[in-house]
Write an enzyme that holds these catalytic residues in place. Structure first.
Site, PDB file in Angstrom:
ATOM      1  CG  ASP A 322      -1.741   1.027   1.155  1.00 13.90           C
ATOM      2  OD1 ASP A 322      -2.216   1.573   0.064  1.00 13.90           O
ATOM      3  OD2 ASP A 322      -2.613   1.310   2.144  1.00 13.90           O
ATOM      4  CG  ASP A 619      -4.796  -0.219   5.848  1.00 12.54           C
ATOM      5  OD1 ASP A 619      -5.490  -0.760   4.805  1.00 12.54           O
ATOM      6  OD2 ASP A 619      -4.384   1.107   5.794  1.00 12.54           O
ATOM      7  CG  ASP A 623      -6.225  -3.889   2.377  1.00 13.73           C
ATOM      8  OD1 ASP A 623      -6.014  -3.735   1.091  1.00 13.73           O
ATOM      9  OD2 ASP A 623      -6.018  -3.003   3.110  1.00 13.73           O
TER      10      ASP A 623
END
Length: 889
Positions: A322, A619, A623
């Site tokens: 990310d 997070d 995801d």
């Protein structure tokens, strides 16, 4: 039987939450909100378990046979060795258990709760009945709760009800007194996962009083299975043991065929040799190695949740990372506001403190409307407490509150005058959040989100002269220009909600564009470079605008100026063409933007099909699918949701990409140390087998008696194998390519090491024994010298095993003080035994002369020469491979 839900409301609770004093009193009354943990085995139980092993049974049999043959001293010595091995094993396993327990305490769950009228975050174990908590998508429900208000709430209760689909929940749901657990629509239960929406709820039961707690109390603690890595290690140990036992049986057969050995000698030699050469201490030593590795990883902010992650990290070839908070510092600051009629306002200041200046903001009503939208379509809090500004909530929301403060707006006053009627919380699949508010006698719907999403909902824009038709091309040009500068962009809009449903996604008036900056972490540049040097590719997978993503990627060196950024639209288009075309699209890409959760999982699956061993950072609840698909799932400890942490193999406590790289390095160190321990023990066992085969083949007496073999096993391996597990990193772990995931633990290199080192020790020990016997030395003295030589060999071999390729002279001794201490201690223990009455008699030891010392040390130094030459060969082959494939890194 399920609890009658009608009993839940009997607890007198204040819907405004508890005060700190009330919460403390309730915690003292009800105790911590946690289920009882299975009691870890104490030292006594671990000590007893040391005797529950086939190898120990062989030792015990040897003691019984010794007593039966009238060799009482030998029998007593075997029992003492058995006892000492048990003590050593107990210390090792208990220390590893304590380390693992300490690491588990570092991974805690937290809950958002209203205490003293303010939203705060507390350890979930501190929750008490009547606490008012806030739950949202990605959270694990920390206790049994009664919903007070809910917004589009859905919960996964599969662990309690077996229902595989998420269940819709509502505070307004009507529940009958006899409703089963699965039909209590106005309650949520501990352990379930919020998959969608938001809610406020009152805690009704904690710990063992929850539905989950009652089940736990009924069935007891579940059995914890052994990690796959340890299963493989244990299986490998038994395979080696079986091979050694087969070799011993073959040796016994040869002895019987050649004759000259009585049955008693053959029996004692077989049992002693079996125990000596079988690496029975390997599982315990490797448990310690893994515990040390997990502790070292914790020091660099990596918490291992699943033991398999240690192995997986060493094999990682691709990281899907990310952007926000991982590659960047996760501190969003609004730098610029672009209003629809091209006016631009700039903001100064850093962090959440509302200091700084705003240029050109005087008397601009349209700017005020944009700021109001940012405050109302918002779920965060910003307060001044204890002499400092503190925030709670999403960093994007907090940035809008800070901007409002800089403009002189009162957040509390705005929220009081504009009562919230409905909240449309942010979900990644929607790409926006919204709020329906009562402002005077009108209702307004405010929203903020990605520019593309907000523009698709608008047909007008607000300027200084009032509402005008939307100029989409103008705004899209602004978006592109700002995104190319690396800004994160949020658009805002509002709508008079008269005669409309608040959920309608049209008829909005565009208010403007906010440009936020989240600076790159300074260490991210070196981290990406280290990954490249270690054969690990890095890709950025983000929901941001493609131009923003590319600007960041270019700065980091993840891509070149001409490289294409793959977007969610590209993936949707090519996916329908089949896997082959999809893999061809994904293979060269290193920047993915505007990616949806399902698409992230598709990207990971594609990379895995292409042969990559993929690590994924995450997070949020969105995801989790990609994390579960990956080979190594990495959750963010600071901003990660409970769902992400539950799906993870390891947790990065500081959300820093550099920490992931440090974790990969430590993972390689741990796996390398496991290989070193295996090589040490197996090579030592192989040398003993070879020594005995050669002595039988040449018709010589046994080179060592049973008790000497046991002593050799204790002194040569008892401490060195565990000390080797403390070996620190060599420093070049990240310059080597990743390990092939399919590579067995006992790989070609270890086999080569065993053959070289084990053969050298076995052949030289035999040559010395052969020389002594033919020189007229008594068998007892020849065995005494052979035992001393094997112990010296073991110590030199242990020091040489610190590196598979580096010279022993380039490995500073002070970097592994455990091994540096273990080697001389083992040698001194044996020397002391030669002079100690009783032990020397049982072991048939005697002092040796200086000339004998000199000869043994000269012979033992040959092992050092051979192993150094072998390492030179390894380095030469590695250099040749590198020169043949210069682009591999």
């Amino acid at each position: 039987m399920p609890t009658d839900p009608s009993t839940a409301p009997q607890i007198p609770c204040d819907s405004n939450g508890l005060s700190s004093a009330q919460a403390a009193a309730a915690l003292a009354e009800h105790g911590p909100n946690r289920l009882p943990q299975a009691r870890a085995a104490g030292p006594l139980k671990i000590f007893i378990q040391q005797f529950l092993s086939p190898f120990i049974y062989i030792l015990a049999l040897a003691a019984v046979v010794s007593f039966g043959l009238g060799q009482t001293p030998s029998g007593v010595f075997i029992l003492l060795v058995l006892l000492l091995n048990a003590v050593i094993g107990t210390v090792q396993e208990y220390s590893a258990q304590q380390s693992a327990a300490a690491l588990r305490k570092m991974v805690k769950g937290f809950s958002r709760v209203v205490r003293d009228g303010k939203v705060t975050t507390v350890d979930s174990e501190e929750l008490v009945p009547c606490d008012l908590i806030l739950i949202s998508s990605g959270d694990k429900v920390p206790a049994d709760v009664q919903l007070l208000s809910s917004n589009d709430l859905a919960v996964d209760e599969s662990m309690l009800t077996g229902e595989s689909l998420a269940v819709a929940k509502s505070a307004q749901a009507k529940v009958t007194a006899d409703a089963p657990l699965a039909e209590r629509g106005n309650q949520c239960f501990a352990g379930s996962i919020v998959t969608h929406g938001r809610a406020q709820a009152l805690v009704r039961a904690t710990a063992l009083d929850t539905e989950l707690g009652k089940i736990a109390a009924q069935v007891g603690q579940r059995r914890v299975s052994e990690p796959p890595l340890m299963i493989r290690i244990r299986r490998f140990t038994y395979q080696v043991a079986a091979a050694i036992l087969l070799a011993i049986l073959l040796l016994v057969a040869v002895m019987l065929l050649k004759g000259g050995y009585n049955t008693e000698a053959i029996l004692l030699m077989s049992i002693g040799l079996a125990v000596s050469v079988i690496p029975e201490g390997l599982p315990a030593a490797l448990t310690v190695a893994l515990a040390i590795g997990m502790r070292r990883m914790a020091r660099v902010n990596v918490i291992i949740r699943k033991l398999i992650a240690v192995e997986a990290l060493g094999s990682c070839t691709f990281i899907c990372s990310d952007k926000t908070g991982t590659l960047t510092v996760n501190e969003l600051t609004i730098r610029q506001v672009l209003l629809p009629d091209k006016r631009s306002l700039k903001f100064s200041g850093e962090g959440i403190a509302p200091g700084g200046r705003v240029s050109g903001a005087e008397d601009q009503a349209d700017l005020q409307q944009l700021a109001i939208a940012g405050v109302l379509a918002n779920e965060s809090q910003l307060d001044y407490a204890g002499g400092d500004w503190v925030s709670d909530g999403d960093i994007v929301d907090v940035a809008f509150l800070v901007m409002a403060k800089k403009l002189g707006l009162s957040i509390s006053e705005l929220r009081q005058k504009s009562a919230q009627l409905k909240l449309l919380p942010y979900e990644s699949e929607k790409a926006f959040s919204g709020s329906l508010n009562q402002v005077g006698d009108k209702q307004y719907f405010y929203c903020k989100g990605s520019p593309e999403k907000i523009l698709s909902m608008c047909d007008a824009m607000l300027t200084a002269s009032g509402e005008q038709p939307l100029q989409t091309a103008l705004i899209e040009a602004q978006v592109q220009a700002m995104a190319e500068q690396g800004y994160r962009l949020i658009a805002l809009a509002r709508r008079d909600n008269e005669d409309r449903q608040y959920s309608e996604l049209s008829g909005m008036t565009y208010l403007g564009l906010v440009a936020m900056i989240d600076p790159l972490r300074a260490e991210a540049f070196a981290a990406v470079r280290s990954c490249r040097e270690g054969g690990i590719e890095v890709a950025m997978v983000t929901g941001d605008h493609p131009a923003t993503a590319k600007a960041i990627a270019l700065e980091l060196g993840l891509c070149q100026p001409d490289d294409k950024v793959l977007t969610g639209s590209d993936i949707r288009r090519v996916r329908a063409q089949g896997e082959q075309q999809f893999d061809q699209l994904v293979a060269p890409a290193r920047v993915f933007a505007r990616i949806e959760p399902e698409q992230k999982e598709l990207i990971v699956a594609s990379l895995m099909r292409q042969g990559h061993f993929v690590a994924v950072t995450g997070d949020g609840v969105n995801d989790a699918p990609a994390m579960r698909r990956s080979n190594a799932a990495i959750a963010m400890g600071k901003r990660g949701t409970d769902v992400a942490k539950e799906s993870a193999d390891l947790i990065i406590t500081d959300d820093n990409f550099l920490t992931i790289v440090a974790g990969i390095e430590q993972g390689r160190v741990v796996y390398n140390n496991i290989r070193k321990v295996i090589g040490l023990l197996v090579a030592t066992g192989f040398s003993a087998i070879l020594l005995f085969f050669l002595t039988v083949a040449f018709g010589l007496p046994m080179p060592m008696i049973a008790v000497q073999l046991l002593w050799l096993n204790l002194v040569a391996n008892g401490f060195q194998d565990v000390a080797l597990a403390f070996e620190p990193k060599e420093g070049d772990e990240l310059s080597a390519p990743p390990r092939d995931p399919s590579e067995p633990i006992f790989n070609r290199h270890i086999i080569e090491h065993v053959l070289v080192a084990g053969s050298t020790m076995g052949l030289l020990a035999f040559a010395n024994f052969y020389y002594e016997i033919n020189a007229g030395t008594s068998p007892e003295q020849a065995r005494n010298l052979t035992l001393m030589l094997m112990i010296i060999f073991g110590n030199i071999h242990a020091l040489n095993s610190r590196s598979e390729s580096r010279s022993i002279f380039r490995m500073p001794l002070q970097r592994n003080l455990f091994l540096v201490c273990a080697v001389p201690i083992a040698q001194l223990v044996h020397i002391g035994a030669m002079y100690m009455p009783g032990i020397s008699g049982v072991l048939q030891l005697s002092p040796i002369s200086l000339a004998e010392w000199g000869r043994l040390l000269l012979i033992a130094s040959s092992l050092l020469v051979v192993e150094e030459l072998h390492k030179i060969s390894i380095r030469a082959r590695a250099l040749k491979r590198t020169s043949v494939t210069p682009g591999c890194f």
